[in-house]
Motif scaffolding. Sequence first.
Motif, PDB file in Angstrom:
ATOM      1  N   THR A   1       0.834  -1.202   0.000  1.00 25.27           N
ATOM      2  CA  THR A   1       0.000   0.000   0.000  1.00 25.27           C
ATOM      3  C   THR A   1       0.872   1.257   0.000  1.00 25.27           C
ATOM      4  O   THR A   1       0.605   2.213  -0.737  1.00 25.27           O
ATOM      5  CB  THR A   1      -0.918  -0.004   1.236  1.00 25.27           C
ATOM      6  N   LEU A   2       1.915   1.264   0.839  1.00 28.84           N
ATOM      7  CA  LEU A   2       2.814   2.419   0.891  1.00 28.84           C
ATOM      8  C   LEU A   2       3.523   2.624  -0.445  1.00 28.84           C
ATOM      9  O   LEU A   2       3.708   3.758  -0.884  1.00 28.84           O
ATOM     10  CB  LEU A   2       3.844   2.239   2.003  1.00 28.84           C
ATOM     11  N   LYS A   3       3.926   1.536  -1.081  1.00 24.90           N
ATOM     12  CA  LYS A   3       4.578   1.652  -2.386  1.00 24.90           C
ATOM     13  C   LYS A   3       3.655   2.315  -3.396  1.00 24.90           C
ATOM     14  O   LYS A   3       4.067   3.194  -4.158  1.00 24.90           O
ATOM     15  CB  LYS A   3       4.974   0.254  -2.899  1.00 24.90           C
ATOM     16  N   ALA A   4       2.395   1.885  -3.394  1.00 24.47           N
ATOM     17  CA  ALA A   4       1.428   2.472  -4.328  1.00 24.47           C
ATOM     18  C   ALA A   4       1.209   3.952  -3.994  1.00 24.47           C
ATOM     19  O   ALA A   4       1.159   4.793  -4.898  1.00 24.47           O
ATOM     20  CB  ALA A   4       0.108   1.704  -4.263  1.00 24.47           C
ATOM     21  N   ASP A   5       1.105   4.288  -2.696  1.00 24.31           N
ATOM     22  CA  ASP A   5       0.915   5.683  -2.291  1.00 24.31           C
ATOM     23  C   ASP A   5       2.120   6.544  -2.679  1.00 24.31           C
ATOM     24  O   ASP A   5       1.958   7.684  -3.120  1.00 24.31           O
ATOM     25  CB  ASP A   5       0.683   5.781  -0.776  1.00 24.31           C
ATOM     26  N   ILE A   6       3.305   5.999  -2.514  1.00 30.44           N
ATOM     27  CA  ILE A   6       4.515   6.751  -2.864  1.00 30.44           C
ATOM     28  C   ILE A   6       4.538   7.025  -4.361  1.00 30.44           C
ATOM     29  O   ILE A   6       4.881   8.126  -4.805  1.00 30.44           O
ATOM     30  CB  ILE A   6       5.778   5.989  -2.413  1.00 30.44           C
ATOM     31  N   GLY A   7       4.148   6.028  -5.162  1.00 33.45           N
ATOM     32  CA  GLY A   7       4.103   6.233  -6.615  1.00 33.45           C
ATOM     33  C   GLY A   7       3.140   7.343  -6.986  1.00 33.45           C
ATOM     34  O   GLY A   7       3.446   8.199  -7.841  1.00 33.45           O
ATOM     35  N   VAL A   8       1.970   7.373  -6.345  1.00 35.37           N
ATOM     36  CA  VAL A   8       0.981   8.422  -6.617  1.00 35.37           C
ATOM     37  C   VAL A   8       1.534   9.782  -6.200  1.00 35.37           C
ATOM     38  O   VAL A   8       1.405  10.775  -6.928  1.00 35.37           O
ATOM     39  CB  VAL A   8      -0.350   8.096  -5.877  1.00 35.37           C
ATOM     40  N   LYS A   9       2.167   9.857  -5.017  1.00 40.17           N
ATOM     41  CA  LYS A   9       2.704  11.132  -4.531  1.00 40.17           C
ATOM     42  C   LYS A   9       3.823  11.639  -5.450  1.00 40.17           C
ATOM     43  O   LYS A   9       3.937  12.848  -5.682  1.00 40.17           O
ATOM     44  CB  LYS A   9       3.242  10.967  -3.104  1.00 40.17           C
ATOM     45  N   ILE A  10       4.638  10.731  -5.964  1.00 39.56           N
ATOM     46  CA  ILE A  10       5.710  11.143  -6.883  1.00 39.56           C
ATOM     47  C   ILE A  10       5.112  11.744  -8.151  1.00 39.56           C
ATOM     48  O   ILE A  10       5.575  12.791  -8.632  1.00 39.56           O
ATOM     49  CB  ILE A  10       6.630   9.945  -7.194  1.00 39.56           C
TER      50      ILE A  10
END
Length: 193
Positions: A93-102
Amino acid sequence: MDFPPLKNVDFAPFLNVVNQVKGHLTEAIGKINDPAVRDMFSGLLGEMESKQASLEVEAPLWKASAEARYAGVIAKYGEATTKKDALLGQLKTLKADIGVKIEEAKAKAVEAAKKPKREVPRPRVRQGGKSTTLELSPGKILREWIVPPAAAKKPTGPRTSGNIWENWGPLATPPPIPEEEDSQDQDSDYPPS
């Protein structure tokens, strides 16, 4: 991971062999004529019987304790596996959130690059020529601005702060010392100074 079941530890065959040895010792003790050797074998037989009795009591307790510890290890492994799975889910989940934030940060950077840059204010360069001096107001005008005329007309009386020594009048002069007292002081045992 599948844990293998604990092997069933059976003490019966071992105890049967111990009983056979005890039987042979009992026969041998009956045939021995030397009292010292007979006492030695009797002591050995008594020791074997006491150890067998303690083994028969302690072995089932040890087996139950080992099974409980083994079950505890299996339970802890299950808990650790559950926690690991939960952490892996959070990591995804954090990986997906980080991708969106980037991606959002990149889009904001592109938008910010499109806007004109703000000029930083800098001091102006002084133009050549004669400098002018500032004309200052006279002191009377400044005094009127700071202290209004109504405040200047208030009567000024003695200021008190509540201390007992304020507003005392001048002290009266001390009474004169009579001559007799002076002469008594001179008649003392001490030499005059």
